[in-house]
Scaffold this active site. Structure first.
Site, mmCIF file in Angstrom:
data_model
loop_
_atom_site.group_PDB
_atom_site.id
_atom_site.type_symbol
_atom_site.label_atom_id
_atom_site.label_comp_id
_atom_site.label_asym_id
_atom_site.label_seq_id
_atom_site.Cartn_x
_atom_site.Cartn_y
_atom_site.Cartn_z
ATOM 1 N N SER A 132 9.159 146.649 -3.381
ATOM 2 C CA SER A 132 9.408 146.061 -4.772
ATOM 3 C C SER A 132 9.171 147.328 -5.641
ATOM 4 C CB SER A 132 8.292 145.013 -5.024
ATOM 5 O OG SER A 132 8.173 144.800 -6.502
ATOM 6 N N TYR A 145 0.355 140.369 -5.406
ATOM 7 C CA TYR A 145 1.990 140.849 -5.065
ATOM 8 C C TYR A 145 1.938 142.525 -5.217
ATOM 9 C CZ TYR A 145 7.174 140.688 -5.332
ATOM 10 O OH TYR A 145 8.403 140.955 -5.067
HETATM 11 N N1 LIG Z 1 13.946 138.980 -6.369
HETATM 12 C C1 LIG Z 1 13.593 140.096 -7.039
HETATM 13 O O1 LIG Z 1 13.846 140.483 -8.019
HETATM 14 C C2 LIG Z 1 12.627 140.788 -6.044
HETATM 15 C C3 LIG Z 1 12.409 142.136 -6.305
HETATM 16 C C4 LIG Z 1 11.575 142.973 -5.336
HETATM 17 C C5 LIG Z 1 11.320 142.462 -4.234
HETATM 18 N N2 LIG Z 1 11.593 141.138 -3.783
HETATM 19 C C6 LIG Z 1 11.370 140.467 -2.540
HETATM 20 O O2 LIG Z 1 12.393 140.389 -1.738
HETATM 21 C C7 LIG Z 1 11.998 139.403 -0.875
HETATM 22 C C8 LIG Z 1 12.908 138.110 -0.797
HETATM 23 O O3 LIG Z 1 12.409 137.631 -2.171
HETATM 24 P P1 LIG Z 1 13.715 136.650 -2.854
HETATM 25 O O4 LIG Z 1 13.951 137.354 -4.083
HETATM 26 O O5 LIG Z 1 14.770 136.269 -2.061
HETATM 27 O O6 LIG Z 1 12.882 135.367 -3.371
HETATM 28 P P2 LIG Z 1 12.985 133.851 -2.883
HETATM 29 O O7 LIG Z 1 12.106 133.001 -3.647
HETATM 30 O O8 LIG Z 1 14.524 133.489 -3.196
HETATM 31 O O9 LIG Z 1 13.043 133.799 -1.372
HETATM 32 C C9 LIG Z 1 11.634 133.824 -0.830
HETATM 33 C C10 LIG Z 1 11.677 133.207 0.646
HETATM 34 O O10 LIG Z 1 10.781 133.153 1.149
HETATM 35 C C11 LIG Z 1 10.178 131.823 1.787
HETATM 36 N N3 LIG Z 1 8.759 131.957 1.983
HETATM 37 C C12 LIG Z 1 7.775 131.853 1.099
HETATM 38 N N4 LIG Z 1 6.652 131.522 1.685
HETATM 39 C C13 LIG Z 1 6.853 131.837 3.134
HETATM 40 C C14 LIG Z 1 6.055 131.676 4.394
HETATM 41 N N5 LIG Z 1 4.741 131.448 4.275
HETATM 42 N N6 LIG Z 1 6.618 131.647 5.532
HETATM 43 C C15 LIG Z 1 8.143 131.676 5.431
HETATM 44 N N7 LIG Z 1 8.919 131.881 4.406
HETATM 45 C C16 LIG Z 1 8.350 131.887 3.166
HETATM 46 C C17 LIG Z 1 10.479 130.869 0.557
HETATM 47 O O11 LIG Z 1 10.816 129.574 1.196
HETATM 48 C C18 LIG Z 1 12.011 131.438 0.279
HETATM 49 O O12 LIG Z 1 13.071 130.875 0.855
HETATM 50 C C19 LIG Z 1 10.577 139.080 -1.122
HETATM 51 O O13 LIG Z 1 9.566 139.724 -0.612
HETATM 52 C C20 LIG Z 1 10.180 139.534 -2.458
HETATM 53 O O14 LIG Z 1 8.943 139.783 -3.053
HETATM 54 C C21 LIG Z 1 12.444 140.386 -4.772
#
Ligand SMILES: NC(=O)c1ccc[n+]([C@@H]2O[C@H](COP(=O)([O-])OP(=O)(O)OC[C@H]3O[C@@H](n4cnc5c(N)ncnc54)[C@H](O)[C@@H]3O)[C@@H](O)[C@H]2O)c1
Length: 240
Positions: A132, A145
């Site tokens: 991230s 986080y």
């Molecule tokens: N969206 C952003 O701007 C961003 C930026 C940097 C990093 N990320 C990272 O990208 C990754 C994906 O995030 P996203 O943006 O797709 O968010 P999102 O909320 O759309 O997806 C996250 C998914 O993780 C699942 N999840 C949560 N807890 C869980 C558990 N205990 N076991 C299994 N599944 C679980 C949720 O059900 C969801 O489907 C994450 O690691 C997030 O931290 C996202």
């Protein structure tokens, strides 16, 4: 090398958090390029993912038993991607919430790596972890986080060194500002947005699909020499 291959055709890919925004975009991209994809998540898969050919398995990445049990049901794996994630703005200052967030992001990564290392050894496959912008910067609203995401950079380097003897590559993607559920709180906060846009060179929240090319590349033979790195895919944010 006679020719460079960017192909992921025929690879078996497992994505935790595969029903989320970024995991789902990765799943669709791998499927469109001829890979087989298993999405795992706490939540049920969107119909569109199943129609595109993904298989689904329910998985809570905070459970040692569930991760180990799933690994026993899978014969072959070429690419492991840990996309499961959650954050709790301001609540993460409470130790029990902090623990849960780190459990999902960091220990979830460790659990999956340990359970699927034998599979990846067999195929000389690879792992793609998700870091991230908060791997590089502090975040007062989400300290757990940010701590987990910083640790994922170190974990990626360490597993890359440890797994090299098995021919497994371990890299990470550090997404910038992507429009998914997890980032909704930030996107809908005018003050946060104003500060973000003042610094962000491309001046917009990105689509999760814009990360998928990097994931395909990291899974393909074209990246065979890349190991232990975290690649920011961030519209230039870390350069500004
Ligand atoms: N969206 C952003 O701007 C961003 C930026 C940097 C990093 N990320 C990272 O990208 C990754 C994906 O995030 P996203 O943006 O797709 O968010 P999102 O909320 O759309 O997806 C996250 C998914 O993780 C699942 N999840 C949560 N807890 C869980 C558990 N205990 N076991 C299994 N599944 C679980 C949720 O059900 C969801 O489907 C994450 O690691 C997030 O931290 C996202």
């Amino acid at each position: 090398m006679d020719s460079i291959s960017f192909s992921v055709e025929g690879l078996q890919v497992l994505i935790s958090g595969g029903c989320g925004g970024i995991g789902g975009a990765f799943a669709k991209a791998f499927l469109a390029h001829g890979a087989q994809v298993i999405v795992t998540d706490l939540q049920a898969p969107p119909e569109a993912l199943l129609e595109a050919g993904a298989r689904y398995a329910h998985l809570d990445v905070t459970s040692d038993e569930a991760v180990e049990a799933l690994a026993k049901t899978i014969d072959r794996l070429d690419v492991l991607i840990h996309c499961a994630g959650k954050l709790s703005r301001w609540e993460e200052h409470k130790p029990e919430v902090f623990r849960n967030i780190v459990d999902i992001h960091l220990f979830g990564n460790v659990r999956l790596a340990a359970a699927f290392r034998p599979h990846l050894k067999q195929t000389r496959g690879c792992m793609i972890n998700i870091a991230s912008m908060y791997s590089y910067f502090g975040a007062p609203q989400v300290p757990a986080y940010a701590s987990a995401k910083t640790a994922i950079v170190g974990l990626t380097k360490s597993l890359a060194l440890a797994y090299a003897e098995d021919g497994i590559r371990v890299n990470a993607i550090a997404p910038g500002w992507i429009a998914t559920d997890i980032s909704r709180g930030g996107r809908e906060n005018p003050e946060f947005n104003e500060k973000l846009m003042a610094r962000l060179p491309n001046k917009r929240w990105a689509d999760p699909e814009e990360l998928a090319g990097t994931a395909l590349f990291l899974a393909s033979p074209a990246s065979s020499l890349i190991n232990g790195v975290t690649i920011p895919v961030d519209g230039g944010y870390t350069s500004s």
